[in-house]
Design a protein around this motif. Sequence first.
Motif, PDB file in Angstrom:
ATOM      1  N   PHE A   1       0.840  -1.196   0.000  1.00 28.44           N
ATOM      2  CA  PHE A   1       0.000   0.000   0.000  1.00 28.44           C
ATOM      3  C   PHE A   1       0.879   1.250   0.000  1.00 28.44           C
ATOM      4  CE2 PHE A   1      -2.756  -3.111   2.065  1.00 28.44           C
ATOM      5  CZ  PHE A   1      -3.997  -2.848   1.509  1.00 28.44           C
ATOM      6  N   ALA A   2       0.432   2.263  -0.707  1.00 30.89           N
ATOM      7  CA  ALA A   2       0.962   3.614  -0.537  1.00 30.89           C
ATOM      8  C   ALA A   2      -0.177   4.460   0.029  1.00 30.89           C
ATOM      9  CB  ALA A   2       1.453   4.185  -1.857  1.00 30.89           C
ATOM     10  N   THR A   3       0.149   5.444   0.845  1.00 32.01           N
ATOM     11  CA  THR A   3      -0.882   6.256   1.483  1.00 32.01           C
ATOM     12  C   THR A   3      -0.638   7.741   1.223  1.00 32.01           C
ATOM     13  OG1 THR A   3       0.323   6.559   3.567  1.00 32.01           O
ATOM     14  CG2 THR A   3      -0.973   4.541   3.348  1.00 32.01           C
ATOM     15  N   GLY A   4      -1.721   8.497   1.168  1.00 30.69           N
ATOM     16  CA  GLY A   4      -1.598   9.951   1.076  1.00 30.69           C
ATOM     17  C   GLY A   4      -2.537  10.569   0.063  1.00 30.69           C
ATOM     18  N   ASP A   5      -3.238  11.623   0.467  1.00 32.66           N
ATOM     19  CA  ASP A   5      -4.147  12.321  -0.439  1.00 32.66           C
ATOM     20  C   ASP A   5      -3.416  13.011  -1.580  1.00 32.66           C
ATOM     21  OD1 ASP A   5      -6.349  11.594   1.049  1.00 32.66           O
ATOM     22  OD2 ASP A   5      -6.366  13.433   2.244  1.00 32.66           O
ATOM     23  N   GLU A   6      -2.120  13.229  -1.418  1.00 27.55           N
ATOM     24  CA  GLU A   6      -1.361  13.961  -2.430  1.00 27.55           C
ATOM     25  C   GLU A   6      -0.932  13.099  -3.606  1.00 27.55           C
ATOM     26  OE1 GLU A   6       1.828  12.243   0.294  1.00 27.55           O
ATOM     27  OE2 GLU A   6      -0.274  12.864   0.383  1.00 27.55           O
ATOM     28  N   LEU A   7      -1.144  11.787  -3.527  1.00 29.02           N
ATOM     29  CA  LEU A   7      -0.592  10.880  -4.538  1.00 29.02           C
ATOM     30  C   LEU A   7      -1.518  10.720  -5.738  1.00 29.02           C
ATOM     31  CD1 LEU A   7       0.875   8.043  -2.280  1.00 29.02           C
ATOM     32  CD2 LEU A   7       2.033  10.045  -3.214  1.00 29.02           C
ATOM     33  N   VAL A   8      -0.920  10.737  -6.913  1.00 34.11           N
ATOM     34  CA  VAL A   8      -1.616  10.519  -8.181  1.00 34.11           C
ATOM     35  C   VAL A   8      -0.861   9.427  -8.928  1.00 34.11           C
ATOM     36  CG1 VAL A   8      -2.246  11.548 -10.410  1.00 34.11           C
ATOM     37  CG2 VAL A   8      -2.473  12.881  -8.309  1.00 34.11           C
ATOM     38  N   GLU A   9      -1.600   8.562  -9.613  1.00 30.26           N
ATOM     39  CA  GLU A   9      -0.958   7.459 -10.312  1.00 30.26           C
ATOM     40  C   GLU A   9      -0.208   7.959 -11.547  1.00 30.26           C
ATOM     41  OE1 GLU A   9      -0.795   4.466  -8.942  1.00 30.26           O
ATOM     42  OE2 GLU A   9      -1.831   5.549  -7.353  1.00 30.26           O
ATOM     43  N   PRO A  10       0.968   7.384 -11.830  1.00 35.21           N
ATOM     44  CA  PRO A  10       1.693   7.743 -13.050  1.00 35.21           C
ATOM     45  C   PRO A  10       0.797   7.580 -14.278  1.00 35.21           C
ATOM     46  CG  PRO A  10       3.078   6.403 -11.633  1.00 35.21           C
ATOM     47  CD  PRO A  10       1.716   6.391 -11.015  1.00 35.21           C
ATOM     48  N   GLY A  11       0.903   8.537 -15.186  1.00 32.84           N
ATOM     49  CA  GLY A  11       0.063   8.525 -16.382  1.00 32.84           C
ATOM     50  C   GLY A  11      -1.127   9.450 -16.302  1.00 32.84           C
TER      51      GLY A  11
ATOM     52  N   SER B   1      -2.967  13.183 -14.874  1.00 29.74           N
ATOM     53  CA  SER B   1      -2.573  14.585 -14.762  1.00 29.74           C
ATOM     54  C   SER B   1      -2.482  14.992 -13.303  1.00 29.74           C
ATOM     55  CB  SER B   1      -3.592  15.479 -15.473  1.00 29.74           C
ATOM     56  OG  SER B   1      -3.645  15.173 -16.848  1.00 29.74           O
ATOM     57  N   LEU B   2      -1.488  15.840 -13.002  1.00 35.64           N
ATOM     58  CA  LEU B   2      -1.298  16.335 -11.641  1.00 35.64           C
ATOM     59  C   LEU B   2      -2.085  17.616 -11.424  1.00 35.64           C
ATOM     60  CD1 LEU B   2       2.551  15.921 -11.070  1.00 35.64           C
ATOM     61  CD2 LEU B   2       0.730  14.530 -10.094  1.00 35.64           C
ATOM     62  N   GLY B   3      -2.676  17.727 -10.248  1.00 30.36           N
ATOM     63  CA  GLY B   3      -3.290  18.965  -9.814  1.00 30.36           C
ATOM     64  C   GLY B   3      -2.353  19.701  -8.879  1.00 30.36           C
TER      65      GLY B   3
ATOM     66  N   TYR C   1       3.327  12.338  -8.075  1.00 30.43           N
ATOM     67  CA  TYR C   1       3.095  10.982  -8.564  1.00 30.43           C
ATOM     68  C   TYR C   1       3.490   9.951  -7.510  1.00 30.43           C
ATOM     69  CZ  TYR C   1       2.126  12.676 -13.260  1.00 30.43           C
ATOM     70  OH  TYR C   1       1.552  13.297 -14.332  1.00 30.43           O
ATOM     71  N   ASN C   2       2.758   8.869  -7.508  1.00 35.10           N
ATOM     72  CA  ASN C   2       3.004   7.770  -6.578  1.00 35.10           C
ATOM     73  C   ASN C   2       4.163   6.921  -7.106  1.00 35.10           C
ATOM     74  OD1 ASN C   2       2.953   5.621  -4.844  1.00 35.10           O
ATOM     75  ND2 ASN C   2       0.899   4.924  -5.374  1.00 35.10           N
ATOM     76  N   SER C   3       5.367   7.247  -6.689  1.00 40.88           N
ATOM     77  CA  SER C   3       6.547   6.474  -7.106  1.00 40.88           C
ATOM     78  C   SER C   3       6.874   5.349  -6.140  1.00 40.88           C
ATOM     79  CB  SER C   3       7.762   7.394  -7.241  1.00 40.88           C
ATOM     80  OG  SER C   3       8.081   7.982  -5.990  1.00 40.88           O
ATOM     81  N   ASN C   4       6.408   5.462  -4.907  1.00 38.98           N
ATOM     82  CA  ASN C   4       6.798   4.481  -3.885  1.00 38.98           C
ATOM     83  C   ASN C   4       6.286   3.083  -4.187  1.00 38.98           C
ATOM     84  OD1 ASN C   4       8.347   6.061  -2.210  1.00 38.98           O
ATOM     85  ND2 ASN C   4       6.620   6.754  -0.970  1.00 38.98           N
ATOM     86  N   ARG C   5       5.025   3.003  -4.642  1.00 40.18           N
ATOM     87  CA  ARG C   5       4.457   1.671  -4.855  1.00 40.18           C
ATOM     88  C   ARG C   5       5.217   0.928  -5.951  1.00 40.18           C
ATOM     89  NH1 ARG C   5      -1.593   1.841  -5.827  1.00 40.18           N
ATOM     90  NH2 ARG C   5      -0.963   2.495  -7.921  1.00 40.18           N
TER      91      ARG C   5
END
Length: 418
Positions: A197-207, A209-211, A216-220
């Motif tokens: 699991f990765a946690t955090g409201d700030e994470l967005v999946e690669p691919g 768009s970022l707000g 981006y979720n690099s940890n997982r």
Amino acid sequence: MPVSPPTDAPTVDFPFRISFGEAVSIVDAVAVERRLQPQTLSLSRAHGHVLARDVIATMAQPPFDNSAMDGFALRHEDLSPEGAPTRLRLAGEQFAGPDAALAVEAGTCVRVTTGAPMPSGADTVVMKENTSLEGDTVIVQVAPRPGQHVRRAGEDSNIGDLLLRAGDVLTPARIGLAASQGLAQLEVVRRPTIAVFATGDELVEPGMSLGPGQIYNSNRDQLMALLRAEGLEPVAFPTLPDDAAQVTSALRHAGEAFDLVLTCGGVSAGEKDLLPELLQRRARVRMWKVMMKPGMPVLLAEGGTLGPALFLCLPGNPVSVLATWLALGRRLVDGLQGRAPHPLRRARLASDWSKRHERLELLRGRWWIDAEGVSRVEPNPADGSHRMQAAADSDVLIVLDAGARDYDAGTVVEVLQY
């Protein structure tokens, strides 16, 4: 014993803010307590697994005297003592395969191929290249030594020899050794099932768009790759939001279904770091916070109302994930399988380094062997726990012991390869 927490630390009944050495001891103890059970696998599936039981030889290897060369089996006493060419009568042919029960008598020889059973009476093989043939007469041009090019029965191993030890990782050579004993399957330690699991409201999946304020979720993906590099088959779950109810539900689901649950982020002391309080209420915490850099907030827990799994919670910074997995997580997984920890290597620092804090440090660096065969490592100056470019440019973590000090170039340090 755990070090005394500072005055502003929470009241805890588990090891808190402990030394790295204490953390290693706890990880090792937990791994022994939770050792995984054996299973039987075919040789075709056993590569990379940890052997659960010793393998004892039940047959000699080689099982019979055989030729190590293509050539002619003969009696060494028939060769000319002066070293002159010797003429011998060709009495037959013995190829690798069924024993033709041929015999070598005085003045004769038998053609043999590599692996062929030695004919009775023969004690030496002459290489084909050192002979010539005239009809059914073999002329030995260069005499072999007595017993040369003969593989004796049992010279590799004999009945009762210990061939493989429990805890050995099954390499291709070890698989081959087991096969040479006629074994079609081996008892190995089951590999752990792992949820990520990765946690955090700030994470967005690669691919996607970022707000504003998102990353981006690099940890997982990094952690999944680290696990797969160990031959494991982890299962990645969707990113957990900073919501206590959803985190609890997801961990309970995984805790019932997996041996080990790995999380990234949410384990420090911030307002949105939900895992420490949740695990203290619903599981048995074995340790929280290790005096290491990076990765201090790492937490290990087990059992409770979240299920029987182990929970290893890694910090959120990507280099902290790398360091805590390599130093503690991988050691835990090795121990669960009864495998010795991955070894540390030694190298000489290629440049000076000044360490200005008390925690043990895992510093990124690049390792090589110089022209004189000396193992050397160059520290990367980008030592922030968010600096993944430095991690990507490196291939080892340099272990700098607890305590502030200056390290001169040439100082021998331990390194952990990745």
